[in-house]
Design an enzyme around this catalytic site. Structure first.
Site, PDB file in Angstrom:
ATOM      1  N   SER A   1      -9.634   1.156  -8.484  1.00 14.84           N
ATOM      2  CA  SER A   1      -9.691   2.229  -7.491  1.00 14.84           C
ATOM      3  C   SER A   1      -9.233   3.584  -7.983  1.00 14.84           C
ATOM      4  O   SER A   1      -9.380   4.571  -7.277  1.00 14.84           O
ATOM      5  CB  SER A   1      -8.865   1.839  -6.261  1.00 14.84           C
ATOM      6  OG  SER A   1      -9.600   0.974  -5.449  1.00 14.84           O
TER       7      SER A   1
ATOM      8  N   TYR B   1      -8.128   1.441   4.674  1.00 14.29           N
ATOM      9  CA  TYR B   1      -8.699   1.535   3.335  1.00 14.29           C
ATOM     10  C   TYR B   1     -10.014   0.774   3.282  1.00 14.29           C
ATOM     11  O   TYR B   1     -10.072  -0.413   3.601  1.00 14.29           O
ATOM     12  CB  TYR B   1      -7.720   0.956   2.328  1.00 14.29           C
ATOM     13  CG  TYR B   1      -8.046   1.230   0.885  1.00 14.29           C
ATOM     14  CD1 TYR B   1      -7.508   2.323   0.219  1.00 14.29           C
ATOM     15  CD2 TYR B   1      -8.878   0.382   0.170  1.00 14.29           C
ATOM     16  CE1 TYR B   1      -7.779   2.569  -1.115  1.00 14.29           C
ATOM     17  CE2 TYR B   1      -9.160   0.619  -1.163  1.00 14.29           C
ATOM     18  CZ  TYR B   1      -8.611   1.716  -1.798  1.00 14.29           C
ATOM     19  OH  TYR B   1      -8.904   1.945  -3.119  1.00 14.29           O
TER      20      TYR B   1
ATOM     21  N   ASN C   1     -13.503   0.393   0.701  1.00 17.96           N
ATOM     22  CA  ASN C   1     -14.280   0.743  -0.476  1.00 17.96           C
ATOM     23  C   ASN C   1     -15.646   1.307  -0.115  1.00 17.96           C
ATOM     24  O   ASN C   1     -16.241   2.061  -0.891  1.00 17.96           O
ATOM     25  CB  ASN C   1     -14.426  -0.488  -1.373  1.00 17.96           C
ATOM     26  CG  ASN C   1     -13.119  -0.868  -2.029  1.00 17.96           C
ATOM     27  OD1 ASN C   1     -12.557  -0.108  -2.799  1.00 17.96           O
ATOM     28  ND2 ASN C   1     -12.610  -2.047  -1.707  1.00 17.96           N
TER      29      ASN C   1
END
Length: 369
Positions: A87, A181, A183
């Site tokens: 990340s 969070y 992706n």
């Protein structure tokens, strides 16, 4: 992919959130050097195969290692070897988007719909909300078969396929009303950068960041590029029978959310340049550092635009965690501009490793100050 800050063992295939675990120093093994002691805790107590910390303080570079870069041969981490940065990729992608904002080609508070018409069902989602994880988009990596990583080794994916996986699920919350969070946010951000520039994201990262800074060992792999460049530590994935070598595999399943390959020295240089104002104009760097509380289980943890902030024992840390099959790392800048990258050659990691990796980071940035 997401790694619990509480220490639960959950795989991460593109990266996971986790900027942090607890800045309280872990009970390191006895050692005169606190950085060595923290790394030894990771390898001797937690069972991580190997760990390395590369600290840059002004023109001085210090490398500290523990355990093995290759569990079979016992060889240590190579000095400044390549690894998959997970990340940490998000800091690079956010930098590209913020440069486009400085050029007047992207507006942070404009809807994503303006740049990628028809991609997202909720047309209220803004560019800023993507970069700050306040969009409410479902995290596509939660649907990947991470308990069977071999099925992902050669799979790869197109960005639109990854977004489609996420859109099978309802939004987690209305845009801008909470933080989670995901992706998926950075897959969309990467698609946006490609649409606005007309160039592949890997080329824009090279043109705007890695070439100007001389980061010769940092790049975003293209489809079909599965080999991790030598020298590198072996990246391990725990299996029922021990540890499997997961150094080489197709990372377009992570792409703009976590596919970057780099080295500790390159990441130290990148974060030093980024926080030092060499990559972004003051207005855009200020936007990047405008944070919201991040629900990471740590008092004081906050998240900006592709950049996290946590309290250290000596001040504040700015950077990002990265977790991808085979490697875990934490990289960024502490008080006084000291830079550090801590790398573990295992992911998912043992239960307490996140906490102890953060303790190693704190020791690297704060000891001797």
């Amino acid at each position: 992919m997401r790694k619990s800050l509480r220490g639960k063992r959950v795989a991460a295939v593109g990266t996971l959130v986790a900027l942090l675990a607890a800045t309280t120093a872990a009970p390191a093994l006895a050692a005169a050097d606190p950085v060595q002691g923290a790394l030894d805790t990771l390898t001797a107590q937690d069972g991580v195969p190997g760990a390395e910390a590369v600290v840059q303080d002004g023109s001085r570079t210090r490398v500290t290692r523990s355990g093995a870069g290759d569990f079979t041969t016992g060889r240590p981490f190579p000095r400044n070897g390549s690894f998959r940065a997970g990340s940490v990729t998000k800091s690079f992608v956010a930098t590209v988007v913020l440069q486009l904002a400085a050029e007047g080609r992207v507006q942070l508070d404009a809807p994503v719909e303006r740049y990628l018409p028809g991609l997202l069902p909720d047309r209220r989602i803004t560019v800023r909300q993507l970069l700050q994880h306040t969009s409410g988009l479902y995290n596509y990596t939660d649907d990947l078969p991470l308990n069977d990583p071999e099925t992902l080794r050669h799979r790869g994916a197109a960005p639109a396929e990854l977004v489609a996986m996420a859109l099978k699920h309802p939004a987690l919350f209305p845009p801008g009303t909470s933080w989670s969070y995901s992706n998926t946010n950075y897959i969309v951000a990467g698609m946006l950068a490609e649409r606005v520039t007309g160039h592949a994201l890997t080329d824009e990262i090279a043109r705007r960041i890695t070439r100007p800074l001389g980061l010769r060992d940092t790049y975003l792999p293209r489809r079909g590029d599965e080999e991790l460049p030598a020298p590198h530590a072996v990246g391990y994935v725990p299996t029922g029978g021990g540890l499997a070598d997961f150094s080489d595999y197709e990372t377009t399943m992570a792409w703009a959310a976590g596919g970057l390959v780099s080295t500790p020295a390159d990441l130290d240089r990148f974060y030093g340049a980024l926080l030092g104002g060499r990559l972004l104009r003051p207005a855009q760097l200020a936007e990047m550092r405008r944070t919201v509380p991040a629900n990471l289980g740590i008092p004081g943890a906050r998240y900006g635009l592709g950049l996290g902030s946590i309290p250290l024992s000596c001040g504040e840390f700015w950077g990002h965690e990265g977790g991808v099959l085979g490697f875990t790392n934490l990289a960024g800048v502490g008080p006084g501009g000291r830079r550090v990258t801590v790398v573990l050659n295992e992911n998912p990691t043992p239960a307490a490793a996140n906490e102890h990796m953060l303790a190693a980071t704190d020791a690297a940035l704060c000891s001797g100050r």
